[in-house]
Design an enzyme around this catalytic site. Sequence first.
Site, short mmCIF file in Angstrom:
data_model
loop_
_atom_site.label_atom_id
_atom_site.label_comp_id
_atom_site.label_asym_id
_atom_site.label_seq_id
_atom_site.Cartn_x
_atom_site.Cartn_y
_atom_site.Cartn_z
N SER A 76 -1.94 -75.43 39.59
CA SER A 76 -0.87 -75.79 40.53
C SER A 76 -1.46 -76.56 41.70
O SER A 76 -2.39 -76.08 42.35
CB SER A 76 -0.21 -74.54 41.09
OG SER A 76 0.28 -73.73 40.06
N ARG B 157 -1.90 -66.97 47.59
CA ARG B 157 -2.90 -68.04 47.49
C ARG B 157 -3.64 -68.25 48.81
O ARG B 157 -3.92 -69.36 49.23
CB ARG B 157 -2.26 -69.37 47.06
CG ARG B 157 -1.65 -69.39 45.69
CD ARG B 157 -2.67 -69.22 44.58
NE ARG B 157 -2.09 -69.47 43.27
CZ ARG B 157 -1.36 -68.58 42.59
NH1 ARG B 157 -1.16 -67.37 43.09
NH2 ARG B 157 -0.88 -68.89 41.42
N GLU C 5 -2.08 -76.28 47.48
CA GLU C 5 -2.91 -75.08 47.45
C GLU C 5 -4.36 -75.46 47.13
O GLU C 5 -5.28 -74.69 47.32
CB GLU C 5 -2.36 -74.04 46.46
CG GLU C 5 -2.49 -74.39 45.00
CD GLU C 5 -2.70 -73.15 44.14
OE1 GLU C 5 -3.70 -72.48 44.37
OE2 GLU C 5 -1.87 -72.88 43.26
N1 EPU Z 1 9.96 -75.25 36.74
C1 EPU Z 1 10.70 -76.40 36.58
N2 EPU Z 1 10.04 -77.56 36.31
C2 EPU Z 1 8.69 -77.62 36.19
C3 EPU Z 1 7.94 -76.45 36.38
C4 EPU Z 1 8.58 -75.26 36.66
O1 EPU Z 1 11.92 -76.39 36.66
O2 EPU Z 1 8.18 -78.70 35.93
C5 EPU Z 1 10.65 -73.97 36.94
C6 EPU Z 1 10.57 -73.14 35.65
O3 EPU Z 1 11.62 -73.43 34.81
C7 EPU Z 1 10.65 -71.74 36.16
C8 EPU Z 1 9.99 -71.82 37.53
O4 EPU Z 1 9.98 -73.18 37.90
O5 EPU Z 1 11.97 -71.34 36.34
C9 EPU Z 1 8.63 -71.20 37.58
O6 EPU Z 1 7.74 -71.89 36.72
P1 EPU Z 1 6.40 -71.19 36.16
O7 EPU Z 1 6.71 -69.89 35.53
O8 EPU Z 1 5.67 -72.19 35.35
O9 EPU Z 1 5.58 -70.77 37.44
P2 EPU Z 1 5.27 -71.51 38.81
O10 EPU Z 1 5.97 -70.78 39.89
O11 EPU Z 1 5.52 -72.97 38.69
C10 EPU Z 1 3.23 -69.99 39.45
C11 EPU Z 1 1.81 -70.16 39.84
C12 EPU Z 1 0.94 -70.45 38.62
C13 EPU Z 1 1.08 -69.28 37.67
C14 EPU Z 1 2.56 -69.14 37.28
C15 EPU Z 1 2.82 -67.94 36.42
C16 EPU Z 1 1.82 -70.99 42.12
C17 EPU Z 1 1.57 -72.14 43.02
N3 EPU Z 1 1.65 -71.22 40.82
O12 EPU Z 1 3.68 -71.25 38.96
O13 EPU Z 1 -0.41 -70.49 39.07
O14 EPU Z 1 0.30 -69.49 36.50
O15 EPU Z 1 3.35 -68.97 38.49
O16 EPU Z 1 2.64 -66.79 37.16
O17 EPU Z 1 2.16 -69.91 42.59
C18 EPU Z 1 -2.19 -71.93 39.77
O18 EPU Z 1 -2.16 -71.35 40.86
O19 EPU Z 1 -3.01 -72.85 39.55
C19 EPU Z 1 -1.23 -71.56 38.72
C20 EPU Z 1 -1.17 -72.21 37.57
#
Ligand code: EPU
Length: 338
Positions: free
Chosen positions: A237, A162, A333
Amino acid sequence: MNIQENISLKAYNTFGIAANAKFFLEVNSLLQLQKALQLSAYPEKFIISGGSNMLLTKDINALVLHINLKGVSVFEEEENSVIIKVMAGENWHKLVLWTLYYDYGGLENLSYIPGNTGTAPIQNIGAYGVELKDVFVSCEAMDIQTQELKEFTKEDCKFGYRDSIFKNEAKGKYIITSVKLKLTKNNHKLHTFYGAIEQELAKNSIIHPTIKDVSNAVIAIRKSKLPNPKEIGNSGSFFKNPVVSKKVFEALKNKNSDVPFYEIENKTFKIPAGWLIEQCGFKGKRFGDAGVHQKQALVLVNYDNASGEEILNLSEKIQEAVFDKFKIRIIPEVNIIK
Ligand code: EPU
């Protein structure tokens, strides 16, 4: 030039913040952009494109240039690949659908991301194991001072998680006007190992997925977790996932055996900020019209009339709570306009 006065920017930022632009101009061509930047009667300029990665916390006392440069074309074609040139004002997801229509591979995991193509390099958009840098060739950007166009290669852009040169040393100096991406025409390399893509494909009994199937899976997953900005204001995010050392990670895991993580290079670990925020009790919480999304705690939302200040205050409260509980600092971000 059709410069308007006192225009609400609510429809121009996906958070739906009703900040006002003192002056506003829709920019439809490179020539118009050059001329607008030269207008000495409006010394302060502010650039807005898809408005999908910004939080406006005040009115903009400047000439707001809304970048509406359009056009998608095949720039170079070889037997197995194609380089497309996309103007900055093209909606990102519409572009992804265009590539799928022609069966060009590479953008399918980046389906359904709000915003425009010109801003995609700024934060090196990424989702489901793919980042813009994986398909990026170069971009063209206009120097705000000299109005000259400059080409930035992939190396010049210094992409990170990012992150890019446009968030650092080149910040506020250039307007990205077009982007070139290299896509596959056949033998597409699928990335289905990440997140819930495989489960989503299995649910639909898809054994040999096409790029269109992967895109559909990503769209379904995103729709199930992330609020549609047309219905509830948000900027995806709000925070980056923090990257911590092995030592910090192990201490965290000792106390929280269920902590999700991604191991990355140099023995560091990325911890989902959404998980940290949920552990602090913020998931689904609402404070007036500012809130934390019910299905993904990493996403802050504007239920309708929250001000940018209210969202910012909430984000600071969350940062403090996460730090108090885990001694980990989470960093936005989203570009916060103060
Ligand atoms: N999780 C929780 N609680 C929550 C949200 C997430 O426990 O409320 C846990 C989930 O259970 C999972 C882990 O966190 O084990 C990861 O969650 P998720 O797959 O939703 O991905 P993320 O790491 O929260 C990142 C990106 C997203 C992207 C997704 C999928 C960043 C800052 N965000 O989110 O990007 O869509 O991975 O690849 O890296 C964005 O940048 O706007 C965005 C949406």
